[in-house]
Design a protein around this motif. Sequence first.
Motif, PDB file in Angstrom:
ATOM      1  N   MET A 156       0.970  -1.261   0.085  1.00 49.12           N
ATOM      2  CA  MET A 156      -0.183   0.053   0.043  1.00 49.12           C
ATOM      3  C   MET A 156       0.903   1.235   0.035  1.00 49.12           C
ATOM      4  O   MET A 156       1.650   1.385   0.522  1.00 49.12           O
ATOM      5  CB  MET A 156      -0.827  -0.079   1.397  1.00 49.12           C
ATOM      6  N   ILE A 157       0.683   2.098  -0.974  1.00 46.20           N
ATOM      7  CA  ILE A 157       1.246   3.314  -0.787  1.00 46.20           C
ATOM      8  C   ILE A 157       0.164   4.588  -0.816  1.00 46.20           C
ATOM      9  O   ILE A 157      -1.048   4.296  -1.478  1.00 46.20           O
ATOM     10  CB  ILE A 157       2.033   3.526  -2.184  1.00 46.20           C
ATOM     11  N   THR A 158       0.065   5.755   0.156  1.00 45.10           N
ATOM     12  CA  THR A 158      -0.380   6.538   0.448  1.00 45.10           C
ATOM     13  C   THR A 158      -0.356   7.795  -0.671  1.00 45.10           C
ATOM     14  O   THR A 158       0.656   7.787  -1.615  1.00 45.10           O
ATOM     15  CB  THR A 158      -0.264   7.231   1.788  1.00 45.10           C
ATOM     16  N   ARG A 161      -6.501  -2.481  -6.669  1.00 45.20           N
ATOM     17  CA  ARG A 161      -6.455  -3.932  -5.912  1.00 45.20           C
ATOM     18  C   ARG A 161      -6.751  -4.053  -4.389  1.00 45.20           C
ATOM     19  O   ARG A 161      -6.828  -4.923  -3.840  1.00 45.20           O
ATOM     20  CB  ARG A 161      -4.956  -4.334  -6.227  1.00 45.20           C
ATOM     21  N   SER A 162      -6.963  -2.806  -3.766  1.00 45.52           N
ATOM     22  CA  SER A 162      -7.130  -2.832  -2.338  1.00 45.52           C
ATOM     23  C   SER A 162      -8.674  -2.770  -2.127  1.00 45.52           C
ATOM     24  O   SER A 162      -9.472  -2.691  -2.711  1.00 45.52           O
ATOM     25  CB  SER A 162      -6.655  -1.481  -1.961  1.00 45.52           C
ATOM     26  N   ASP A 163      -8.894  -3.160  -0.774  1.00 47.42           N
ATOM     27  CA  ASP A 163     -10.358  -3.272  -0.540  1.00 47.42           C
ATOM     28  C   ASP A 163     -10.433  -1.864   0.077  1.00 47.42           C
ATOM     29  O   ASP A 163      -9.759  -1.038   0.443  1.00 47.42           O
ATOM     30  CB  ASP A 163     -10.492  -4.472   0.799  1.00 47.42           C
ATOM     31  N   ASN A 164     -11.864  -1.506   0.514  1.00 47.80           N
ATOM     32  CA  ASN A 164     -11.914  -0.203   1.191  1.00 47.80           C
ATOM     33  C   ASN A 164     -11.162   0.454   2.300  1.00 47.80           C
ATOM     34  O   ASN A 164     -11.122   1.378   2.550  1.00 47.80           O
ATOM     35  CB  ASN A 164     -13.664   0.023   1.189  1.00 47.80           C
ATOM     36  N   LYS A 165     -11.259  -0.604   3.381  1.00 52.77           N
ATOM     37  CA  LYS A 165     -10.512   0.012   4.312  1.00 52.77           C
ATOM     38  C   LYS A 165      -8.889   0.464   3.981  1.00 52.77           C
ATOM     39  O   LYS A 165      -8.457   1.602   4.497  1.00 52.77           O
ATOM     40  CB  LYS A 165     -10.177  -1.439   5.364  1.00 52.77           C
ATOM     41  N   ILE A 166      -8.293  -0.303   3.310  1.00 52.46           N
ATOM     42  CA  ILE A 166      -7.002   0.034   2.735  1.00 52.46           C
ATOM     43  C   ILE A 166      -7.144   1.221   1.696  1.00 52.46           C
ATOM     44  O   ILE A 166      -6.313   2.319   2.042  1.00 52.46           O
ATOM     45  CB  ILE A 166      -6.233  -1.081   1.916  1.00 52.46           C
ATOM     46  N   ARG A 167      -8.043   1.299   1.159  1.00 55.36           N
ATOM     47  CA  ARG A 167      -8.370   2.586   0.205  1.00 55.36           C
ATOM     48  C   ARG A 167      -8.532   3.749   1.068  1.00 55.36           C
ATOM     49  O   ARG A 167      -7.994   4.714   0.728  1.00 55.36           O
ATOM     50  CB  ARG A 167      -9.507   2.370  -0.658  1.00 55.36           C
ATOM     51  N   THR A 168      -9.115   3.746   1.990  1.00 58.26           N
ATOM     52  CA  THR A 168      -9.274   4.637   2.978  1.00 58.26           C
ATOM     53  C   THR A 168      -8.055   5.207   3.594  1.00 58.26           C
ATOM     54  O   THR A 168      -7.809   6.474   3.531  1.00 58.26           O
ATOM     55  CB  THR A 168     -10.367   4.479   4.167  1.00 58.26           C
ATOM     56  N   LYS A 169      -7.263   4.414   3.899  1.00 59.27           N
ATOM     57  CA  LYS A 169      -5.819   4.532   4.421  1.00 59.27           C
ATOM     58  C   LYS A 169      -5.111   5.521   3.373  1.00 59.27           C
ATOM     59  O   LYS A 169      -4.254   6.049   3.894  1.00 59.27           O
ATOM     60  CB  LYS A 169      -5.035   3.372   5.125  1.00 59.27           C
ATOM     61  N   MET A 170      -5.438   4.844   2.207  1.00 58.41           N
ATOM     62  CA  MET A 170      -4.316   5.498   1.224  1.00 58.41           C
ATOM     63  C   MET A 170      -4.756   6.921   0.818  1.00 58.41           C
ATOM     64  O   MET A 170      -3.730   7.792   0.667  1.00 58.41           O
ATOM     65  CB  MET A 170      -4.603   4.700  -0.209  1.00 58.41           C
ATOM     66  N   ILE A 171      -5.902   7.530   1.073  1.00 56.93           N
ATOM     67  CA  ILE A 171      -6.191   8.803   0.764  1.00 56.93           C
ATOM     68  C   ILE A 171      -6.510   9.650   1.927  1.00 56.93           C
ATOM     69  O   ILE A 171      -6.711  10.785   1.678  1.00 56.93           O
ATOM     70  CB  ILE A 171      -7.428   8.865  -0.287  1.00 56.93           C
ATOM     71  N   ILE A 172      -6.856   9.300   3.097  1.00 52.45           N
ATOM     72  CA  ILE A 172      -7.265  10.040   4.183  1.00 52.45           C
ATOM     73  C   ILE A 172      -6.586  11.389   4.705  1.00 52.45           C
ATOM     74  O   ILE A 172      -6.894  12.266   4.710  1.00 52.45           O
ATOM     75  CB  ILE A 172      -7.529   9.156   5.448  1.00 52.45           C
ATOM     76  N   TYR A 215     -15.583   3.687  -6.016  1.00 51.33           N
ATOM     77  CA  TYR A 215     -15.379   2.559  -5.158  1.00 51.33           C
ATOM     78  C   TYR A 215     -16.188   2.742  -4.013  1.00 51.33           C
ATOM     79  O   TYR A 215     -16.182   1.867  -3.092  1.00 51.33           O
ATOM     80  CB  TYR A 215     -13.755   2.418  -4.836  1.00 51.33           C
ATOM     81  N   GLY A 216     -16.794   3.947  -3.830  1.00 55.94           N
ATOM     82  CA  GLY A 216     -17.621   3.862  -2.468  1.00 55.94           C
ATOM     83  C   GLY A 216     -16.789   4.145  -1.084  1.00 55.94           C
ATOM     84  O   GLY A 216     -17.291   3.813  -0.079  1.00 55.94           O
ATOM     85  N   VAL A 217     -15.792   4.823  -1.327  1.00 54.08           N
ATOM     86  CA  VAL A 217     -14.987   5.187  -0.177  1.00 54.08           C
ATOM     87  C   VAL A 217     -15.265   6.678   0.206  1.00 54.08           C
ATOM     88  O   VAL A 217     -15.509   7.518  -0.431  1.00 54.08           O
ATOM     89  CB  VAL A 217     -13.708   5.125  -0.485  1.00 54.08           C
ATOM     90  N   ASP A 218     -15.265   6.812   1.509  1.00 52.73           N
ATOM     91  CA  ASP A 218     -15.434   8.274   2.275  1.00 52.73           C
ATOM     92  C   ASP A 218     -14.445   9.107   1.644  1.00 52.73           C
ATOM     93  O   ASP A 218     -13.179   8.767   1.782  1.00 52.73           O
ATOM     94  CB  ASP A 218     -15.551   8.180   3.832  1.00 52.73           C
ATOM     95  N   LYS A 219     -15.036  10.068   1.253  1.00 49.75           N
ATOM     96  CA  LYS A 219     -13.900  11.230   0.590  1.00 49.75           C
ATOM     97  C   LYS A 219     -13.486  12.010   1.681  1.00 49.75           C
ATOM     98  O   LYS A 219     -14.129  12.430   2.589  1.00 49.75           O
ATOM     99  CB  LYS A 219     -14.642  12.119  -0.512  1.00 49.75           C
ATOM    100  N   PRO A 220     -12.022  12.195   1.624  1.00 49.82           N
ATOM    101  CA  PRO A 220     -11.511  13.151   2.597  1.00 49.82           C
ATOM    102  C   PRO A 220     -11.665  14.660   2.257  1.00 49.82           C
ATOM    103  O   PRO A 220     -11.937  15.201   1.269  1.00 49.82           O
ATOM    104  CB  PRO A 220      -9.861  12.795   2.473  1.00 49.82           C
ATOM    105  N   LEU A 221     -11.799  15.196   3.479  1.00 50.08           N
ATOM    106  CA  LEU A 221     -12.353  16.626   3.175  1.00 50.08           C
ATOM    107  C   LEU A 221     -11.161  17.532   2.823  1.00 50.08           C
ATOM    108  O   LEU A 221     -11.569  18.394   2.060  1.00 50.08           O
ATOM    109  CB  LEU A 221     -12.587  17.238   4.812  1.00 50.08           C
TER     110      LEU A 221
END
Length: 131
Positions: A1-3, A36-47, A75-81
């Motif tokens: 994972m890369i942020t 390739r990531s799940d939504n938990k990881i996706r959130t960590k990538m962009i938060i 992908y239905g991930v919460d968008k960071p503010l």
Amino acid sequence: MITIDEVIKLINNDKLKTKDGNFSIHISNFIDDFIRSDNKIRTKMIIHEPAQYGMVSKEEYSYVAALIERLADYYGVDKPLWIYNKDKYYLDNPYFPIECKGRPRWFLLIDSPVPFKKRNIFVSNDHFIRV
């Protein structure tokens, strides 16, 4: 994972060596990793908002914010503010990442996804399709 922060840092560091900092390569790798990531990881990538580096342009930061919004929507991930900070991530003048004139430019003005268009960035709607 890369942020996304790590991606921006890579681009900045590469710009010390090359003109474009391998922007498209780093962004493409990020998109592939995100897909390739799940939504938990996706959130960590962009938060976390990326740090501001002197070698990364406002156009590139705005492009990244639009990309994050587009990917999060898809992908239905919460968008960071942080992506909504108009001073940092919205452009006053139109920006076309590819050099074009005439009809291709008109096409991009119409076809650009909303997260890009509202930031005054114009790309093709299929710009992110992976084969």
